[in-house]
Scaffold this motif. Structure first.
Motif, PDB file in Angstrom:
ATOM      1  N   ASP B 418      38.247 -65.248  -2.290  1.00 30.56           N
ATOM      2  CA  ASP B 418      37.805 -64.012  -1.949  1.00 30.56           C
ATOM      3  C   ASP B 418      38.893 -63.741  -0.552  1.00 30.56           C
ATOM      4  OD1 ASP B 418      34.684 -64.909  -1.811  1.00 30.56           O
ATOM      5  OD2 ASP B 418      35.865 -63.674  -3.124  1.00 30.56           O
ATOM      6  N   LEU B 419      39.126 -62.795  -0.285  1.00 24.68           N
ATOM      7  CA  LEU B 419      39.767 -62.553   0.648  1.00 24.68           C
ATOM      8  C   LEU B 419      39.667 -62.164   2.214  1.00 24.68           C
ATOM      9  CD1 LEU B 419      41.818 -59.113  -1.274  1.00 24.68           C
ATOM     10  CD2 LEU B 419      43.437 -61.733  -0.354  1.00 24.68           C
ATOM     11  N   GLY B 420      40.520 -63.119   3.122  1.00 19.53           N
ATOM     12  CA  GLY B 420      39.805 -62.978   4.172  1.00 19.53           C
ATOM     13  C   GLY B 420      39.872 -61.573   5.082  1.00 19.53           C
ATOM     14  N   GLU B 421      39.609 -61.797   6.571  1.00 16.60           N
ATOM     15  CA  GLU B 421      39.076 -59.960   7.019  1.00 16.60           C
ATOM     16  C   GLU B 421      40.982 -59.903   7.080  1.00 16.60           C
ATOM     17  OE1 GLU B 421      36.525 -58.885   7.772  1.00 16.60           O
ATOM     18  OE2 GLU B 421      37.462 -57.243   8.796  1.00 16.60           O
ATOM     19  N   ALA B 422      41.806 -60.907   7.688  1.00 10.63           N
ATOM     20  CA  ALA B 422      43.271 -60.217   7.436  1.00 10.63           C
ATOM     21  C   ALA B 422      44.314 -60.319   6.042  1.00 10.63           C
ATOM     22  CB  ALA B 422      44.051 -61.952   8.464  1.00 10.63           C
ATOM     23  N   LEU B 423      43.464 -59.822   5.324  1.00 11.21           N
ATOM     24  CA  LEU B 423      43.630 -59.525   3.913  1.00 11.21           C
ATOM     25  C   LEU B 423      45.121 -60.290   3.161  1.00 11.21           C
ATOM     26  CD1 LEU B 423      42.971 -55.500   3.235  1.00 11.21           C
ATOM     27  CD2 LEU B 423      42.073 -57.467   2.353  1.00 11.21           C
ATOM     28  N   HIS B 424      45.145 -61.135   3.513  1.00  6.95           N
ATOM     29  CA  HIS B 424      46.867 -62.011   2.940  1.00  6.95           C
ATOM     30  C   HIS B 424      46.371 -62.853   2.371  1.00  6.95           C
ATOM     31  CE1 HIS B 424      46.062 -64.474   7.171  1.00  6.95           C
ATOM     32  NE2 HIS B 424      46.584 -65.112   6.790  1.00  6.95           N
ATOM     33  N   ILE B 425      47.111 -63.087   1.478  1.00  8.99           N
ATOM     34  CA  ILE B 425      46.832 -64.654   0.373  1.00  8.99           C
ATOM     35  C   ILE B 425      48.148 -66.061   0.628  1.00  8.99           C
ATOM     36  CG2 ILE B 425      46.782 -66.051  -2.186  1.00  8.99           C
ATOM     37  CD1 ILE B 425      45.494 -62.979  -2.462  1.00  8.99           C
ATOM     38  N   PRO B 426      48.094 -67.556   1.500  1.00 10.97           N
ATOM     39  CA  PRO B 426      48.985 -67.421   1.420  1.00 10.97           C
ATOM     40  C   PRO B 426      49.180 -68.584   0.114  1.00 10.97           C
ATOM     41  CG  PRO B 426      47.552 -68.738   2.575  1.00 10.97           C
ATOM     42  CD  PRO B 426      46.525 -67.129   1.940  1.00 10.97           C
ATOM     43  N   LEU B 427      50.587 -68.087  -0.011  1.00  9.09           N
ATOM     44  CA  LEU B 427      51.136 -68.315  -1.455  1.00  9.09           C
ATOM     45  C   LEU B 427      52.190 -69.273  -0.856  1.00  9.09           C
ATOM     46  CD1 LEU B 427      51.594 -65.243  -3.381  1.00  9.09           C
ATOM     47  CD2 LEU B 427      50.040 -66.484  -3.799  1.00  9.09           C
ATOM     48  N   LEU B 428      51.634 -70.238  -2.611  1.00  3.54           N
ATOM     49  CA  LEU B 428      52.925 -71.825  -2.174  1.00  3.54           C
ATOM     50  C   LEU B 428      52.904 -72.209  -3.955  1.00  3.54           C
ATOM     51  CD1 LEU B 428      54.140 -73.908  -1.144  1.00  3.54           C
ATOM     52  CD2 LEU B 428      52.781 -75.031  -1.811  1.00  3.54           C
ATOM     53  N   LEU B 429      54.380 -71.879  -4.229  1.00  4.96           N
ATOM     54  CA  LEU B 429      54.676 -71.374  -5.693  1.00  4.96           C
ATOM     55  C   LEU B 429      55.739 -72.880  -6.310  1.00  4.96           C
ATOM     56  CD1 LEU B 429      55.543 -67.173  -5.423  1.00  4.96           C
ATOM     57  CD2 LEU B 429      53.423 -68.542  -6.284  1.00  4.96           C
ATOM     58  N   GLN B 595      26.080 -78.144   4.167  1.00  2.66           N
ATOM     59  CA  GLN B 595      26.453 -77.248   4.063  1.00  2.66           C
ATOM     60  C   GLN B 595      26.853 -75.970   4.648  1.00  2.66           C
ATOM     61  OE1 GLN B 595      22.253 -76.541   3.117  1.00  2.66           O
ATOM     62  NE2 GLN B 595      22.351 -77.367   1.345  1.00  2.66           N
ATOM     63  N   LEU B 596      26.701 -77.042   5.991  1.00  4.08           N
ATOM     64  CA  LEU B 596      26.859 -75.614   7.612  1.00  4.08           C
ATOM     65  C   LEU B 596      28.084 -75.789   7.544  1.00  4.08           C
ATOM     66  CD1 LEU B 596      24.190 -76.924  10.420  1.00  4.08           C
ATOM     67  CD2 LEU B 596      24.424 -75.314   9.283  1.00  4.08           C
ATOM     68  N   ASP B 597      28.843 -77.337   7.037  1.00  5.72           N
ATOM     69  CA  ASP B 597      30.196 -76.668   7.668  1.00  5.72           C
ATOM     70  C   ASP B 597      30.618 -75.717   6.372  1.00  5.72           C
ATOM     71  OD1 ASP B 597      32.895 -79.268   5.652  1.00  5.72           O
ATOM     72  OD2 ASP B 597      32.997 -78.174   8.376  1.00  5.72           O
ATOM     73  N   GLN B 598      30.801 -75.947   5.169  1.00 11.67           N
ATOM     74  CA  GLN B 598      30.876 -74.771   4.201  1.00 11.67           C
ATOM     75  C   GLN B 598      30.512 -73.110   4.972  1.00 11.67           C
ATOM     76  OE1 GLN B 598      29.261 -75.609   0.374  1.00 11.67           O
ATOM     77  NE2 GLN B 598      30.446 -73.956  -0.218  1.00 11.67           N
ATOM     78  N   MET B 599      29.712 -72.529   5.415  1.00 10.31           N
ATOM     79  CA  MET B 599      28.990 -71.965   6.198  1.00 10.31           C
ATOM     80  C   MET B 599      30.103 -71.387   7.778  1.00 10.31           C
ATOM     81  SD  MET B 599      25.131 -70.806   8.048  1.00 10.31           S
ATOM     82  CE  MET B 599      26.452 -70.896   8.598  1.00 10.31           C
ATOM     83  N   ILE B 600      30.424 -72.434   8.504  1.00 13.33           N
ATOM     84  CA  ILE B 600      30.477 -72.479   8.965  1.00 13.33           C
ATOM     85  C   ILE B 600      32.512 -71.694   8.598  1.00 13.33           C
ATOM     86  CG2 ILE B 600      32.465 -73.049  11.164  1.00 13.33           C
ATOM     87  CD1 ILE B 600      29.692 -74.975  11.052  1.00 13.33           C
ATOM     88  N   GLN B 601      32.947 -72.307   7.868  1.00 11.35           N
ATOM     89  CA  GLN B 601      34.472 -71.992   7.019  1.00 11.35           C
ATOM     90  C   GLN B 601      34.518 -70.258   6.688  1.00 11.35           C
ATOM     91  OE1 GLN B 601      36.861 -74.570   4.141  1.00 11.35           O
ATOM     92  NE2 GLN B 601      35.624 -76.283   5.230  1.00 11.35           N
ATOM     93  N   GLU B 602      33.331 -70.195   5.882  1.00 10.20           N
ATOM     94  CA  GLU B 602      33.615 -68.935   5.312  1.00 10.20           C
ATOM     95  C   GLU B 602      33.331 -67.711   6.324  1.00 10.20           C
ATOM     96  OE1 GLU B 602      31.926 -69.831   0.899  1.00 10.20           O
ATOM     97  OE2 GLU B 602      31.252 -68.147   1.266  1.00 10.20           O
ATOM     98  N   GLY B 603      32.522 -68.285   6.987  1.00 16.16           N
ATOM     99  CA  GLY B 603      32.208 -67.412   8.726  1.00 16.16           C
ATOM    100  C   GLY B 603      33.273 -67.004   9.309  1.00 16.16           C
ATOM    101  N   GLN B 604      34.053 -68.030   9.186  1.00 18.31           N
ATOM    102  CA  GLN B 604      35.645 -68.108  10.469  1.00 18.31           C
ATOM    103  C   GLN B 604      36.551 -66.749   9.294  1.00 18.31           C
ATOM    104  OE1 GLN B 604      35.481 -72.642  11.571  1.00 18.31           O
ATOM    105  NE2 GLN B 604      35.565 -70.599  13.649  1.00 18.31           N
ATOM    106  N   LYS B 605      36.687 -67.341   8.293  1.00 21.53           N
ATOM    107  CA  LYS B 605      37.646 -66.677   7.426  1.00 21.53           C
ATOM    108  C   LYS B 605      37.081 -65.775   6.895  1.00 21.53           C
ATOM    109  CE  LYS B 605      39.260 -67.125   2.468  1.00 21.53           C
ATOM    110  NZ  LYS B 605      38.996 -67.250   0.771  1.00 21.53           N
ATOM    111  N   HIS B 606      36.190 -64.741   7.025  1.00 20.80           N
ATOM    112  CA  HIS B 606      35.633 -63.343   7.013  1.00 20.80           C
ATOM    113  C   HIS B 606      34.855 -62.915   8.283  1.00 20.80           C
ATOM    114  CE1 HIS B 606      36.027 -64.365   2.217  1.00 20.80           C
ATOM    115  NE2 HIS B 606      35.560 -64.933   2.601  1.00 20.80           N
ATOM    116  N   GLU B 607      35.954 -63.671   9.080  1.00 21.84           N
ATOM    117  CA  GLU B 607      34.821 -63.195  10.993  1.00 21.84           C
ATOM    118  C   GLU B 607      33.996 -62.623  10.636  1.00 21.84           C
ATOM    119  OE1 GLU B 607      38.543 -60.895  11.990  1.00 21.84           O
ATOM    120  OE2 GLU B 607      39.696 -61.823  11.735  1.00 21.84           O
ATOM    121  N   LEU B 608      32.900 -63.340  10.045  1.00 20.35           N
ATOM    122  CA  LEU B 608      31.372 -62.712  10.174  1.00 20.35           C
ATOM    123  C   LEU B 608      30.746 -64.016  11.259  1.00 20.35           C
ATOM    124  CD1 LEU B 608      30.560 -63.960   6.529  1.00 20.35           C
ATOM    125  CD2 LEU B 608      31.347 -61.734   7.274  1.00 20.35           C
ATOM    126  N   PHE B 609      31.742 -63.980  11.827  1.00 19.38           N
ATOM    127  CA  PHE B 609      30.618 -63.958  13.413  1.00 19.38           C
ATOM    128  C   PHE B 609      32.014 -65.299  14.560  1.00 19.38           C
ATOM    129  CE2 PHE B 609      28.656 -67.371  10.179  1.00 19.38           C
ATOM    130  CZ  PHE B 609      29.344 -68.401  10.446  1.00 19.38           C
TER     131      PHE B 609
END
Lengths: 225, 1133
Positions: B418-429, B595-609
């Motif tokens: 899922d794309l974060g708010e910054a809309l970028h994907i850090p690619l490693l090829l 569960q909280l950890d996962q929620m926090i990670q996703e929340g931060q990634k998508h700038e939900l809080f």
């Protein structure tokens, strides 16, 4: 006549030397630095110019032929055991799965070496995860007279203080297995940042140099013990 | 003169001797002749038969002649010897005797006379007598002819023999007169060579011949004449010769084949005579010669392979002995060789393609070159000036190697993201190829949720590629998807494409696997967060219930145990169950934490809080981890030990300790739950604000789109529908929020309800549905108006919600600060009172009655402390600001107060005073902790905190991104130079503007104490200057692009560092000062390696010799202990 033969002999020896040198240069590298790619969300890949600079420094100041590029491996990677030295750093969360724990334990107790450098923020999670790897082993601070601080370059006061972090003295902790140092964990120093290009953090050249020297010490120690 | 009788006698005797000698001579001669004739006959016969050689003939003649001559000579010598009287047998006396025998009348007279003559001197006989005798004898012999005394018998016999021999030979030779005469003729011409008539001759074909090297020659021999038993063939080479027996074929000819002739040689056919009597020994043919003519051939050949330049391979020399040429396609093969003789022509003949390449030649040198293109075989064909070609030239096989396809693998991210708010994907090829790369792109397709199929064409964006000559590269790139203009719920299918650098067949491309990146909508993300939170909340409530249950069990069991001395088995079991329950509880707590950890990670990634809320969740997570305190663990451990010992007293004691810890456990979980509820409300409030704001923006966007020409009504209708659905969800969530707030009087639940009520009155939902319908019916203007109105109403609602949020924060903060202040006042007051007590206690001595009073005061103060602790406990359920340090300090205070009471009761003023000082110090420490917490809370709540900086940084990052895109477009466009220059100047100005903004922000942050969080931006500022300089100079190179990307990366990293939870706010990348410190004395004796006591105990137990079933129990027991130990160790970290 004798002088003619003598000259010929010298010429042959010189040519042989050249041949050996050229052949030796064509030999593959002796050693490669591997960076540990761990899970947990932390930036395992931080300080991208650090290891290339350290590799250059090793090439220029030691006899070790180092692979020019770092290798990046996860604990589950089948090639893990091919590399005697691993480096890890980061600012954030480290997490080892159960299978990671078992592989790392096996790797470290069968000859591997891990240098972990806290880039600021990795401490808590790294200690927690290492406890899973070695529940019965403690981190012990290495005294300043430990060979790792003197094997090539002298650090009479232990680790160089590269970055401020919490303003505390830098410390080097070790985990031992059967008397052999298998994990060397550096905090409050940030060697990785010190290895980076000087314009990244605007570090003075002396700090950069000290970091590289200490990095060289760690690698030499790991390879010879 | 006349002769004397003596002389006469002697003369007669001499004559007789002469006659005898003559006779002997004749005999001798005849004998020699016979011998000679015999020899001659033999010689002639031999010659006739055998055709003797000149030498033999000569020798024979010499023998014959010599024999005859010798015989004659011998006879002559003998005659002469006889004549000279050399032989006694032919002396005068002997002759006289012989005469006397022949002429009996004479008898011995002659002999006597001779005797008289000889002996007259000796004997003195009469001379006259003697003379008379002699005279008479002389007269007597006058009448004889001594010739008559010579016997001719032998001579006659030999003459006959001679005739006989002659006759013999004549008779023998008569039948062969011709050959005998020929033989005699040849014999008497000993120096003339006569050919032996041969019974046969050889007719040899082909005779002298010239052949080519390695050719074959068939020899056939025809016999003219008598066929010999065998024919021989002698071959003579320069250093060798050999004789072969030829075999006769059916035609009577003798044949032989010389094959693979490599050098010239001579040959001759001959046959040997089978019998010794044959006149010929060996008959030879002529000597013939087979001359080998050399073919032209390649004597030496050097081959050099020059690979195509792009491969980076070095030229190499092909092994001379190898005819396999295996090389990369496009490799140039250079041939140089030497032939054995000058040649007229040379070519490379390719068998598969049928092509040929003429070789350059000069005398004996040949040269050619060709390029490997396909599998083939070739030979080198030579022709010399005699038009002789080379035979069996070596065949060289060409096997071209293909340039392999490159390989590309996406190492990061793994799988769909899922794309974060910054809309970028850090690619490693990971890029791999055998020779290198030429191009790398990211190809993508965008699928909109409304579209049935989505975009099926692959668009691409090219990535910069530096290390094109490397074989394996790990390539990292932050792919910015902002240019794709994604909308929420859009899905991007992407893959990486890598071209190799094959310049011969053309670059080949390989693709990675296709992965997807989804741009989740805000609603989706919030929904997921809500689900995660609900899940965690349910589990936490379950844990709370479990803890209550366990507490009850502990209380009941403790009470039961107090009633009796013994601890029965049932109670033991119950205690065991309690221990087990705690283990399960611990696992559940870890699960909630995860569960909280996962929620926090996703929340931060998508700038939900925001940062603050994220921190609160982290602290909440920590609280859940800390629910089970070390004291509880210790109590459980002691309980287990006591049960192991089966000591009822210890078990009872351990249960009592556990009971106390259970109280703490209960309080901890209660606190955690209360805080969870508050944090949840805060999150829901933020969520509501964001949802409504987002909906408002989207409505405005829809309205703008509807206003533009070419608006897609179906798309707008779909968007409106989605927005309306999301609004319904948002409304429901707000209702839940309002309800949740009711539990907490301080929270503005009424305001929330009012906002909802207003929204219902505004009929936002129905208006959005109307707009949807209008769009679907094509009523664009109407739809646009409705969307506009909805947007405005949503804006109003958003403002209301923001106000409610501020009120929530403020009121909550006020409540907390108020309670903190109350607690602080109490603590300070108690500190003052304690100081007062201490001042009065210190001077007391002995058994002063005042001690009792002071003890009472101290006790009152102690009760006050307990009340304050209670306040703090209550407060801890409202804020994270109440930390463990406060609890510790208060604990210290309580303990010292207790000691003080005891000491005062014991009339020990000094100790009491000591304890009182410590209590006061602890109270002061508590006060300090409280003030620190209050300050910290206040700074977090400030609107000039990190939030603002974060927003500024995000805005700047957005501008930088836009600048990068414009620069790229300008760099790649064909805009006329003046216009381009002007545009570049503008971009340079914008870049410098950003640099200035960045600098100002950094200075501001430094002043507020947070500048270090963005240490990496120093490099960004320098890069900005360089980019601006490039743009000013109308220069846009790859380096410029990389600098711009680096600037953006650093800005995004700085943004991340401001908000990412794993970065401590205290992160410093300031240069450190060297600190001198005495390090540890040395390493511990055990090097930190704890003996695994449990393992040792286990092994010891197993060696006790228990049965198998007991051993199983023992192992299980130790395994559980080991798990407990591990859990303890991780908690202690």
């Amino acid at each position: 006549m004798i002088s003619k033969y003598f000259k010929f002999g010298i010429g042959v020896i010189f040519l042989l030397g050249m041949l050996v040198t050229v052949t030796a240069q064509d030999q593959p590298y002796d050693f490669a630095i591997a960076r540990l790619h761990y899970d947990g969300g932390g930036d395992w890949y931080s300080d991208p110019s650090s290891l290339p600079n350290l590799i250059n420094f090793l090439q220029e100041n030691t006899d070790i032929k180092v692979r020019p590029e770092e290798v990046r491996l996860k604990p589950q990677d089948p090639q893990l055991f091919l590399y005697p030295y691993f480096y890890m750093t980061g600012h954030g969360n480290v997490r080892f799965s159960e299978s990671d724990v078992q592989r790392l334990r096996r790797y470290l107790t069968t000859g591997g070496f891990l240098h972990a450098d806290d880039n600021y923020g990795m401490d808590e999670s790294f200690r927690r995860e290492m406890k899973k790897v070695f529940p019965n082993k403690e981190f012990v601070e290495l005294p300043y007279d430990h060979p790792i601080y003197h094997i090539k370059y002298d650090f009479p006061n232990g680790l160089p203080k590269i970055h401020k972090h919490d303003g505390k003295p830098p410390k080097g902790f070790g985990i031992f297995h059967d008397g052999r140092l298998i994990v060397f964990y550096t905090i409050e120093t940030d060697l990785g940042d010190g290895w980076e290009d000087t314009d990244v953090h605007n570090d003075p050249l002396a700090k950069h140099e000290a970091a590289l020297q200490m990095g060289t010490n760690i690698i030499l120690y790991a390879l010879t013990h | 003169m006349s002769k004397t009788p003596e002389q006469h006698i002697r003369e007669v005797l001499r004559k007789f001797r002469t006659y005898l000698a003559a006779e002997h001579f004749r005999i001798g001669a005849i004998g020699a002749l016979i011998f000679g004739l015999v020899l001659l006959g033999i010689a002639i016969t031999a010659e006739s038969l055998w055709y003797l050689s000149e030498t033999s003939r000569t020798q024979l003649l010499w023998i014959i002649g010599g024999s005859v001559a010798l015989g004659l000579f011998g006879a002559s010598v003998w005659v002469g010897f006889l004549g000279a009287g050399g032989s006694a047998k032919y002396s005068d006396m002997s002759l006289a005797k012989r005469l006397g025998q022949k002429f009996p009348l004479l008898g011995d007279q002659i002999g006597n006379a001779l005797s008289l003559i000889r002996e007259s001197r000796q004997y003195h006989y009469s001379k006259d007598l003697i003379q008379a005798n002699i005279q008479s004898v002389s007269e007597a012999i006058d009448n004889i002819d001594p010739k008559d005394a010579v016997s001719t018998d032998t001579r006659k016999f030999l003459s006959k023999a001679l005739v006989a021999v002659a006759g013999f030979w004549i008779i023998i030779w008569l039948p062969f007169t011709g050959s005998v005469l020929d033989g005699a003729g040849r014999l008497f011409h000993p120096n003339t060579h006569y050919e032996i008539p041969q019974p046969f001759t050889f007719e040899v074909q082909p005779g002298n011949v010239q052949v080519l090297n390695a050719d074959a020659v068939d020899i056939s021999v025809k016999i003219n004449g008598e066929i010999p038993d065998e024919a021989l063939l002698t071959i003579t080479e320069p250093n060798d010769s050999e004789t072969i027996i030829l075999s006769e074929d059916s035609t009577g000819q003798f044949r032989h084949t010389f094959s693979n002739i490599r050098q010239s040689f001579a040959y001759q056919v001959h046959a040997q005579s089978p019998h010794w009597w044959d006149r010929w020994d060996e008959i030879y043919s002529e000597k013939y010669r087979v001359q080998v003519l050399s073919r032209p051939q390649v004597q030496s050949l050097a081959m050099r392979l020059v690979p195509p330049r792009y491969s980076g391979l070095s030229p190499r020399n092909q092994e001379i002995t190898s005819t396999e040429i295996v090389a990369l396609k496009g490799t140039k093969v250079e041939l140089r060789g030497q032939t054995n003789k000058p040649i007229k022509s040379a070519e490379l003949a390719f068998s598969e393609t049928g092509n040929s390449v003429q070789m350059d030649r000069e005398e004996t040198s040949i040269r050619a070159a060709f390029t490997i293109d396909q599998p083939d075989k070739f030979t080198i064909r030579l022709r010399d000036h005699s038009d002789i070609t080379n035979a069996n030239p070596a065949k060289y096989r060409i096997t071209p190697l293909s340039d392999e396809y490159p390989r590309i693998e996406i190492l990061q991210p793994q799988g769909d993201v899922d794309l974060g708010e910054a809309l970028h994907i850090p690619l490693l090829l990971r890029l791999q190829d055998d020779f290198g790369f030429s191009r790398l792109t990211i190809q993508y397709q965008v699928k909109k949720p409304a579209a049935a199929e989505g975009d099926t064409t692959w668009k691409s964006t090219t990535l910069p590629l530096d290390q094109t000559d490397q074989k394996i590269v790990e390539y990292s790139h932050r792919w910015d998807l902002n240019p794709l203009n994604l909308s929420p719920r859009d899905m991007v299918r992407y893959r990486a494409a890598l071209w190799d650098n094959d310049q011969v067949s053309g670059p080949k491309v390989s693709y990675s696997r296709i992965q997807t990146a989804r741009f989740p909508s805000l609603s989706d993300m919030f929904t997921r967060t809500q689900q995660q939170q609900s899940g965690a909340m349910e589990d936490a409530e379950e844990i709370q219930r479990t803890i209550q249950k366990i507490k009850k069990q502990v209380d009941e069991l403790t009470l039961e145990m107090k009633k009796k001395e013994e601890v029965n088995w049932q109670q033991q079991q119950q205690a065991e169950n309690i221990v087990k329950s705690h283990e399960e509880l611990k696992k559940k707590l870890e699960e909630v934490s995860k569960q909280l950890d996962q929620m926090i990670q996703e929340g931060q990634k998508h700038e939900l809080f925001n940062e603050e809320l994220a921190k609160k969740y982290q602290e909440l997570q920590q609280l859940f981890k800390d629910v089970m305190t070390p004291e509880l663990e210790e109590a459980l451990k002691k309980l287990q030990e006591a049960m192991d010992k089966s000591d009822p007293t210890e078990v009872r004691k351990a249960m009592e300790d556990l009971q106390q810890s259970e109280q703490n456990l209960s309080e901890n979980i209660d606190r955690a739950m209360e805080l969870f509820k508050r944090v949840k409300i805060e999150q829901q409030m933020q969520e509501a604000v964001k949802r409504i704001k987002d909906l408002a923006d989207r409505q405005e966007n829809i309205a703008n789109k509807a206003d533009s020409s070419g608006a897609d009504r179906n798309a707008l209708s779909q968007e409106e529908k989605v927005a309306a659905d999301e609004y319904d969800i948002a409304e429901k969530r707000m209702e839940d929020l309002a309800k949740s707030m009711e539990e907490f009087p301080v929270m503005p639940s009424e305001d929330m309800k009012q906002a909802l009520s207003q929204a219902k009155m505004d009929s936002i939902a129905s208006q959005m549905r109307q707009a949807q319908q209008s769009f679907s019916q094509g009523q664009m203007q109407q739809g646009q108006q409705q969307a506009q109105q909805s947007s405005q109403k949503l804006q109003n609602l958003s403002r209301q919600l923001q106000q409610t949020q501020q009120k929530l924060q403020q009121q909550t903060m006020n409540e907390i600060m108020k309670e903190f202040r109350a607690v602080l006042r109490n603590v300070l007051s108690m500190s003052q009172q304690q100081e007062n007590i201490q001042q009065r206690t210190a001077p007391l001595q002995g058994k002063s009655p005042k001690m009792g009073e002071l003890a009472d005061e101290q006790q009152d103060l102690q009760m006050n402390l307990q009340r304050t602790v209670g306040q703090l406990v209550k407060l801890s359920q409202k804020t994270f600001g109440v930390n463990r340090n406060m609890g510790k300090a208060l604990g210290k205070t309580a303990s010292n107060m207790q000691n003080s009471v005891k000491n005062l009761s014991d009339r020990n003023a000094r100790s009491a005073s000591n304890s009182q000082s410590k209590a006061m110090a602890a109270l002061n420490e508590t006060a300090q902790q409280i003030m620190n917490s209050m300050n910290s809370l206040q700074s977090q709540g400030s609107s000039t905190g990190f939030e603002n900086y974060l927003k500024q940084m995000q805005q700047m990052a957005g501008k930088q991104r836009g600048l990068n895109q414009q620069s790229m477009q300008l760099g790649q466009s064909n805009t006329p130079s003046l216009a381009r220059q002007k545009a570049m100047q503008q971009l340079a100005q914008q870049q410098m503007g950003l640099r200035q903004s960045l600098q100002q922000m950094q200075e501001s942050m430094k002043k507020s104490g947070g500048g270090q969080s963005m240490g990496d931006l120093r490099g960004a500022a320098q890069d900005m200057e360089k980019v601006a300089e490039d743009l000013r100079n109308n220069r846009f190179t790859r380096e410029t692009i990389e600098r711009q990307q680096r600037i953006l990366s650093r800005m995004l990293d700085a943004t991340k560092s401001l908000r990412t939870r794993d970065y401590s706010k205290k992160r410093e990348s300031e240069v450190g000062e060297d600190l001198t410190r005495t390090g540890p004395a040395g390493l511990p004796g055990d090097y930190g390696e704890r003996r695994n006591l449990l393992q040792e105990d286990l092994q010891r137990a197993l060696r006790e010799g228990y049965g198998r079933s007991y051993e199983t129990v023992i192992r299980e027991y130790f395994n559980e202990l080991s798990q407990i130990q591990r859990a303890e160790s991780s908690d202690n970290q």
